[in-house]
Enzyme design. Structure first.
Site, PDB file in Angstrom:
ATOM      1  N   ALA A  35       6.578   0.751   8.326  1.00  0.00           N
ATOM      2  CA  ALA A  35       7.844   0.703   9.052  1.00  0.00           C
ATOM      3  C   ALA A  35       7.611   0.314  10.514  1.00  0.00           C
ATOM      4  CB  ALA A  35       8.546   2.053   8.971  1.00  0.00           C
ATOM      5  N   CYS A  65       8.194   7.965   8.212  1.00  0.00           N
ATOM      6  CA  CYS A  65       7.455   8.513   7.075  1.00  0.00           C
ATOM      7  C   CYS A  65       8.478   9.041   6.077  1.00  0.00           C
ATOM      8  CB  CYS A  65       6.534   9.649   7.513  1.00  0.00           C
ATOM      9  SG  CYS A  65       5.140   9.144   8.528  1.00  0.00           S
ATOM     10  N   GLN A 116       0.788  -1.227   0.000  1.00  0.00           N
ATOM     11  CA  GLN A 116       0.000   0.000   0.000  1.00  0.00           C
ATOM     12  C   GLN A 116       0.828   1.289   0.000  1.00  0.00           C
ATOM     13  OE1 GLN A 116      -3.389  -0.132   2.726  1.00  0.00           O
ATOM     14  NE2 GLN A 116      -3.357  -2.363   2.607  1.00  0.00           N
ATOM     15  N   LYS A 132       0.927   4.858  12.447  1.00  0.00           N
ATOM     16  CA  LYS A 132       0.491   3.633  11.771  1.00  0.00           C
ATOM     17  C   LYS A 132       1.143   3.567  10.386  1.00  0.00           C
ATOM     18  CE  LYS A 132      -3.850   3.308  14.347  1.00  0.00           C
ATOM     19  NZ  LYS A 132      -3.474   2.151  15.142  1.00  0.00           N
ATOM     20  N   THR A 133       2.352   3.035  10.360  1.00  0.00           N
ATOM     21  CA  THR A 133       3.113   2.924   9.120  1.00  0.00           C
ATOM     22  C   THR A 133       3.591   1.492   8.951  1.00  0.00           C
ATOM     23  OG1 THR A 133       5.286   3.372  10.099  1.00  0.00           O
ATOM     24  CG2 THR A 133       3.952   5.287   9.469  1.00  0.00           C
ATOM     25  N   VAL A 155     -12.818 -13.104   9.682  1.00  0.00           N
ATOM     26  CA  VAL A 155     -13.219 -13.333  11.073  1.00  0.00           C
ATOM     27  C   VAL A 155     -14.522 -12.599  11.356  1.00  0.00           C
ATOM     28  CG1 VAL A 155     -12.615 -12.852  13.484  1.00  0.00           C
ATOM     29  CG2 VAL A 155     -10.893 -13.770  11.912  1.00  0.00           C
ATOM     30  N   CYS A 202      -0.137   5.710   7.450  1.00  0.00           N
ATOM     31  CA  CYS A 202       0.802   6.479   6.630  1.00  0.00           C
ATOM     32  C   CYS A 202       0.446   7.958   6.641  1.00  0.00           C
ATOM     33  CB  CYS A 202       0.836   5.948   5.206  1.00  0.00           C
ATOM     34  SG  CYS A 202       2.280   6.512   4.281  1.00  0.00           S
ATOM     35  N   ASP A 205      -1.796  -1.706  12.081  1.00  0.00           N
ATOM     36  CA  ASP A 205      -2.751  -0.607  12.176  1.00  0.00           C
ATOM     37  C   ASP A 205      -3.896  -0.874  13.149  1.00  0.00           C
ATOM     38  OD1 ASP A 205      -1.210   0.591  10.260  1.00  0.00           O
ATOM     39  OD2 ASP A 205      -2.570   0.159   8.591  1.00  0.00           O
TER      40      ASP A 205
END
Length: 374
Positions: free
Chosen positions: A313, A345, A48, A310-311, A83, A166, A302
């Site tokens: 990395a 980032c 993504q 929330k990346t 789920v 991101c 995430d």
């Protein structure tokens, strides 16, 4: 729930994205004898972070897609389903097709939900009328098409309230577009506006001066505490809720192109589960990434409640921490590793150049390169 013949595993991972696959591979490398399964319904796996580059014309969209079956570790079982619910007291998970799976250790990393419907009129106009988003695989090429075709007019770029995945991507879309327009000699004829729900350009202040140099270079107009709430694609009008002191007002802005980043929330089946924190994400200790109530449950990526950026990395750093802590839990031992909140980032400010922002919890700088290289 009662576990049927569908299966019992030492480790069950919910989510087959980068976080889930990396954690599975890390655990199986450390202990190849454990039984491990990954639950994920997707046929395809997407890189993504690359969609921003697709929107900037640097990547093809196909470059960012792989077959899920080719990425699942060999010794892991892939359960291709979604789920529906969790029963942590009985150590089971139920899928939407009615299967129950038991586990000794559960790892939850299904990603985040893009809430397109939260912006009035947006779903109906995405992909047409100059309305695009690099947060969708099928729309990123449309972003670059709009950029290539635009010679004058108004271009809007938006960023919703945190948390989002991101957090640099909304800006990167603007910078890459401006870089293209600058190269084509049309930037001076385009009114570039960045509308950010937050009060600052970037959450770690040390990186703001370098970014502001490009904001000035591209003559981009910054609008803080300005949240996109509606889009009328046919009329090409975007409506923003803008804070004015203690009050707020709605402002309509005409556009020729708008790049939208949708609000983001925890997946529905997480928010409605006993695993959720008050904010809807999986409730974990920020260091060990172990659930606050259930010692045999971990979360990363995430979907977890840790206050890191929330990346991808972050997921890369979280995966080995969860792997070793989950293996310890499998053996009845306490966690042995901590996560420091690392995220990065790589803010692409022009074609071929980035501002690499690396930081941990509380905005602590965590650069990968020695100071003498910076």
């Amino acid at each position: 729930m009662t576990v049927n013949s569908a299966g019992q595993f030492d480790v069950l991972i919910v989510g087959g994205g980068s976080a889930g696959i990396a954690t599975a591979a890390s655990m199986l490398k450390r202990d190849g004898k454990i039984s491990l399964a990954i639950i994920d319904p997707a046929d395809d796996h997407y890189y993504q972070p690359g969609w921003t580059m697709v929107g900037g014309g640097a990547f093809s969209s196909e470059f960012t897609r792989r077959k899920e079956k080719d990425l699942i570790p060999d010794r892991a079982r892939w359960i291709q389903s979604a789920v529906a619910s969790f029963d942590p007291d009985n150590k089971t998970v139920r899928t939407v097709d009615g299967q129950d799976f038991g586990y000794n250790v559960l790892i939850v990393c299904p990603g985040i939900k893009l809430d397109w419907e939260a912006i009035d009129g947006l779903p109906e106009t995405l992909g047409k009328n100059g309305v695009t988003s690099n947060y969708r695989y099928d729309l990123a090429p449309y972003t670059f098409r709009l950029v290539k075709e635009m010679n004058s007019g108004t271009a809007l770029f938006t960023q919703p309230p945190m948390p989002i995945k991101c957090a640099g991507a909304p800006q990167k879309s603007m910078y890459l577009s401006c870089s293209k327009w600058e190269k084509e000699g049309v930037l001076g004829d385009i009114d570039v506006q960045f509308h950010n729900s937050g009060a600052v350009l970037f959450g770690v202040k040390e990186y703001v001066p370098a970014l502001m140099e490009y904001v000035a270079r591209y003559d981009a107009h910054l609008n803080f505490e300005s949240t996109l709430v509606a889009v009328d694609g046919e009329r090409k009008i975007a409506t923003f809720e803008q804070k004015q002191g203690e009050d707020s007002q709605r402002v309509d802005v005409a556009f020729d192109m708008i790049h939208v980043v949708p609000p983001q929330v925890a997946p529905d089946f997480i928010r409605s589960s006993p695993l959720a924190a008050e904010n809807g994400f999986v409730d974990v200790d920020p260091a060990t990434l172990r659930h606050s109530k259930y010692p045999n449950i971990f979360a990363l990526g995430d979907a977890c409640s840790a206050p890191n950026a929330k990346t991808m990395a972050a997921a890369r750093k979280q995966a080995p921490v969860v792997a070793v802590n989950a293996l310890a839990a499998l053996r009845g031992k306490p966690p042995v590793a901590d996560y420091d909140g690392y995220g990065s980032c790589p803010l692409t400010v022009e074609r071929g150049k980035i501002v690499l922002a690396e930081f941990g919890y509380g905005g602590t700088l965590l650069p990968s390169f020695p100071n003498w290289l910076i």
